[in-house]
Design a protein around this motif. Structure first.
Motif, short mmCIF file in Angstrom:
data_model
loop_
_atom_site.label_atom_id
_atom_site.label_comp_id
_atom_site.label_asym_id
_atom_site.label_seq_id
_atom_site.Cartn_x
_atom_site.Cartn_y
_atom_site.Cartn_z
N GLY A 1 40.67 20.36 149.11
CA GLY A 1 41.46 21.16 148.17
C GLY A 1 42.95 21.09 148.38
N ARG A 2 43.39 20.34 149.38
CA ARG A 2 44.83 20.29 149.66
C ARG A 2 45.61 19.63 148.53
N TRP A 3 44.93 18.85 147.72
CA TRP A 3 45.63 18.06 146.71
C TRP A 3 45.83 18.82 145.41
N GLY A 4 45.24 20.00 145.31
CA GLY A 4 45.40 20.79 144.09
C GLY A 4 44.74 20.16 142.89
N GLY A 5 43.82 19.29 143.12
CA GLY A 5 43.11 18.57 142.06
C GLY A 5 42.22 17.53 142.68
N GLU A 6 42.10 16.39 142.03
CA GLU A 6 41.25 15.34 142.57
C GLU A 6 41.87 14.72 143.82
N SER A 7 41.07 14.52 144.86
CA SER A 7 41.56 13.95 146.11
C SER A 7 41.66 12.44 146.01
N PRO A 8 42.46 11.81 146.88
CA PRO A 8 42.56 10.34 146.87
C PRO A 8 41.21 9.65 147.11
N ILE A 9 40.37 10.21 147.98
CA ILE A 9 39.07 9.59 148.26
C ILE A 9 38.19 9.62 147.02
N SER A 10 38.26 10.70 146.25
CA SER A 10 37.49 10.78 145.01
C SER A 10 37.95 9.70 144.03
N ARG A 11 39.24 9.46 143.94
CA ARG A 11 39.74 8.43 143.04
C ARG A 11 39.32 7.04 143.52
N VAL A 12 39.29 6.85 144.84
CA VAL A 12 38.81 5.58 145.38
C VAL A 12 37.36 5.36 144.98
N TYR A 13 36.54 6.38 145.15
CA TYR A 13 35.12 6.27 144.80
C TYR A 13 34.95 5.90 143.33
N ARG A 14 35.67 6.57 142.45
CA ARG A 14 35.52 6.30 141.02
C ARG A 14 36.05 4.93 140.64
N SER A 15 37.07 4.46 141.36
CA SER A 15 37.64 3.15 141.02
C SER A 15 36.67 2.02 141.32
N PHE A 16 35.72 2.25 142.23
CA PHE A 16 34.75 1.21 142.58
C PHE A 16 33.39 1.42 141.93
N LYS A 17 33.22 2.53 141.24
CA LYS A 17 31.90 2.85 140.68
C LYS A 17 31.42 1.77 139.72
N LEU A 18 32.33 1.22 138.94
CA LEU A 18 32.00 0.16 137.99
C LEU A 18 32.48 -1.20 138.51
N SER A 19 32.55 -1.32 139.82
CA SER A 19 32.93 -2.57 140.49
C SER A 19 34.29 -3.07 140.01
N GLY A 20 35.23 -2.14 139.86
CA GLY A 20 36.59 -2.50 139.53
C GLY A 20 36.91 -2.63 138.06
N ALA A 21 35.92 -2.44 137.19
CA ALA A 21 36.18 -2.52 135.75
C ALA A 21 36.93 -1.27 135.31
N ASN A 22 38.06 -1.44 134.67
CA ASN A 22 38.89 -0.30 134.29
C ASN A 22 39.24 -0.31 132.82
N ARG A 23 38.32 -0.75 132.00
CA ARG A 23 38.58 -0.77 130.56
C ARG A 23 38.62 0.67 130.03
N GLU A 24 39.38 0.88 128.99
CA GLU A 24 39.62 2.23 128.49
C GLU A 24 38.33 2.93 128.06
N GLU A 25 37.35 2.16 127.55
CA GLU A 25 36.15 2.79 127.04
C GLU A 25 35.20 3.22 128.15
N ASN A 26 35.50 2.85 129.40
CA ASN A 26 34.64 3.28 130.51
C ASN A 26 34.94 4.73 130.85
N GLN A 27 34.02 5.60 130.53
CA GLN A 27 34.23 7.02 130.76
C GLN A 27 33.96 7.44 132.20
N PHE A 28 33.35 6.55 132.98
CA PHE A 28 32.92 6.95 134.31
C PHE A 28 33.64 6.18 135.41
N GLY A 29 34.62 5.38 135.04
CA GLY A 29 35.38 4.65 136.04
C GLY A 29 36.71 5.32 136.33
#
Length: 620
Positions: free
Chosen positions: A493-521
């Motif tokens: 909770g130190r970040w007042g929102g999403e933590s850096p580790i959470s963003r790392v996890y989501r960035s790899f969830k779709l194996s690096g695909a970051n297209r705008e229509e991906n709602q879960f990346g």
């Protein structure tokens, strides 16, 4: 050696294995018969043969043969450039073994042969009590039944083609291919014939053992994985994935095991299609041990524990005994969830890993075991993952069907001190453990790999999650303790929102695909509702467990604010409001996830006999 060989790993271990999942090889890619997801409106899987995109595949399409071959070649290149300090076998570039956690065959292969009314399982269904009169008549129609046999044969051909390519690339490695729901015809439909009369779902030993000719779909797949398929190609290499001694268990239920390292390690390949919430043909019946797989699992794990030398067991399968993260569906029937975790908890001291696929994304599941709750209400009611030594690792897919980049993993494992019952002591046996892995991804989907895309290493687990769990990773490898620390860092909770580790996890969830229509990346936002959803998905095994988790996290707000709400009446009213808000929040989260993840049209009925919408399946 391909031009786009991935870069080498930064760390070494004495043993490695290659992990592929959800290949979904589509030999009809580029034709009008190619499989395509409807929500990728701009995607066209029917591309011309001279189109450059044919060689790379497209988001919304299953894997063209060239992409699958390219994946195998890239994995071979990565293995060669990351030779271990102690050779696994052959020239040192071969892995100890290769794991494929199911769904080799493309989606909807039975659709290719549909010519009129579709009747699932028309070639072999024995119980037509739930079918309409028209469907029952179609079962007796030889023309209708024949295409099912052709679809089964086509699925076997695809399986054999892939297995042979893998064997050609890794002639010195043990190869384990698990069965997935799309490897059987129709999807999720698998009858067992262990006693030769169609009553094999009960798990009892029949007097007449099945043969490849009498075992239906399992017989077709057995022939493909042994190499007993007709092929006029003079360059054809038999797959030799299965051995003759696997016949009894594979034809009985689609499962088998492998022993390596002089008996100090065992791999159990489970057929999880039998436990799926969508398994047919007996969707309304619960059978304690279909195919006798649970009894076999307990026997193999017991033999491992009683071995004269320290023995470790790796459990691999396709559908995980957990909740799906996209449509928030319970993936196994509850009774099978209870039995599975009861066995794994009993043999926690020998289980070194649990590897599954099915979700097409880079994820994990772990028992969080907080506030004295280890996941068990009692041994007959498991709604969340119990406190085990090992997490469930979920492999991302080769197919880019759901907007992810194709990927594979090279996993490193070694001997070390094993955690037993959540603690480590000097008296623990020394066994194998998973210590790290490299994830590789292909980033040239639907484009020119010369524009900077191609195969490359996406990340090394210990590097990207080191800030959250470096000390635990060094001591325990990829244990449940490591993943609990990662979840804790995601909730920081130190970040007042999403933590850096959470963003790392989501960035790899779709194996690096970051297209705008991906709602879960990485492009999607992750507010407090999103973070609650992740934590509850990580640990829940059933729908009830997930919804209770969301409610419990709502009560955290109550406990914080309650101190500021004087008076009993005010406290009770506030509690009622908070529980109601949490309940609505849970339902809304599930609804919002569903609206972003519509399924392609299918030949399968949209509403099943039991009233469940077939589109609720996590993956078709």
């Amino acid at each position: 050696m391909p031009d786009d060989v991935p870069s080498s790993s930064s760390s070494f271990s004495s043993h490695r294995f290659l992990w592929l999942s959800d290949v979904h090889l589509d030999p009809y890619y580029g034709t009008s018969l190619a499989f395509q997801e409807s929500y990728y409106v701009g995607s066209n899987c029917d591309v011309s043969d001279d189109d450059d995109e044919t060689t790379t595949g497209r988001y919304g399409c299953d894997s063209p043969p060239s992409l699958v071959v390219g994946t195998i070649n890239a994995s071979r290149g990565a293995m060669t450039t990351t030779k271990t300090t102690t050779a696994d076998g052959g020239d040192g570039g071969d892995p100890s073994f290769v794991i494929v956690t199911g769904d080799v065959v493309r989606h909807g292969i039975d659709q290719i042969y549909v010519t009129g009314d579709f009747v699932e399982g028309a070639e072999s269904r024995l119980d037509n009590s739930s079918s309409s009169a028209a469907a029952a008549a179609a079962v007796d129609d030889a023309a209708s039944a024949s295409y099912h046999a052709r679809a089964m044969a086509e699925a076997g051909s695809v399986m054999g083609e892939f297995a042979s390519a893998l064997r050609l690339a890794y002639p010195n490695s043990i190869i384990v291919i698990c069965l997935g729901n799309n490897d059987v015809v129709p999807d999720y439909y698998l009858e067992l014939f262990e006693d030769g009369n169609g009553n094999g779902e009960g798990g009892g030993g029949g007097e007449v053992p099945p043969t490849p000719e009498t075992a239906g779909m399992l017989g077709v797949l057995y022939d493909a994985l042994v190499g007993n398929i007709d092929d006029d190609d003079e360059d054809y290499v038999p797959s030799s994935i299965l051995k003759s001694e696997d016949m009894s268990t594979f034809l009985r239920g689609g499962y088998y095991h492998r022993t390596l390292h002089d008996g100090s390690m065992i791999i159990l390949s489970l057929n999880t299609v039998l436990y799926s919430a969508f398994h047919g043909p007996h969707a309304h019946r619960y059978i304690d041990d279909p195919g006798g797989q649970f009894a076999w699992m307990r026997m193999i794990l017991s033999d491992c524990r009683l071995s004269s030398r320290p023995c470790s067991a790796m459990i691999v399968g396709h559908v995980p005994p957990a909740m799906g993260s996209y449509r928030h569906q319970q993936l196994w029937k509850e009774g099978y969830i209870r039995t599975y975790y009861k066995i794994v908890k009993e043999f926690d001291d020998v289980v070194m890993g649990q590897l599954f696929g099915h979700l097409h994304s880079d994820e994990f599941r772990v028992g969080l075991a907080n506030e004295g709750n280890d996941g068990w209400i009692d041994e007959n009611n498991v709604t969340s993952i119990p406190a085990l030594s090992t997490p469930l690792l979920l492999g991302s897919s080769v197919t880019p069907l759901h907007g992810n980049n194709p990927s594979f993993r090279i996993v490193r494992y070694d001997r070390g001190m094993r955690r037993r019952g959540g603690t480590t002591s000097d008296d623990d046996d020394v066994g194998y453990r998973i210590v790290d892995y490299d994830s590789y991804a292909y980033s040239a989907i639907g484009g020119d790999k010369n524009d900077g895309g191609g195969w490359s290493k996406l990340y090394t687990f210990s590097e990207v999650y080191g800030d959250a769990a470096s000390d635990i990773i060094k001591e325990e490898g990829l244990s449940s303790g490591t993943f609990r620390a990662i979840v804790g860092a995601m909730e920081d909770g130190r970040w007042g929102g999403e933590s850096p580790i959470s963003r790392v996890y989501r960035s790899f969830k779709l194996s690096g695909a970051n297209r705008e229509e991906n709602q879960f990346g990485a492009n999607g936002t992750c507010d407090s509702n999103c973070r609650d959803d992740y934590v509850c998905i990580f640990q829940s095994t059933t729908t009830a467990g997930y919804e209770r988790c969301i409610l419990e996290r709502g009560k955290v707000w109550y406990r914080v604010v309650r101190r500021k709400a004087p008076g009993t009446v005010a406290g009770v009213l506030f509690a009622v409001i908070i529980v109601g808000v949490a309940f609505v929040k849970c339902r809304r989260m599930r609804r919002d996830k569903r609206k972003h993840y519509d399924f392609a049209p299918s030949v399968h009925d949209e509403v099943r006999d039991d009233g469940m919408d077939a589109r609720d399946q996590e993956m078709i």
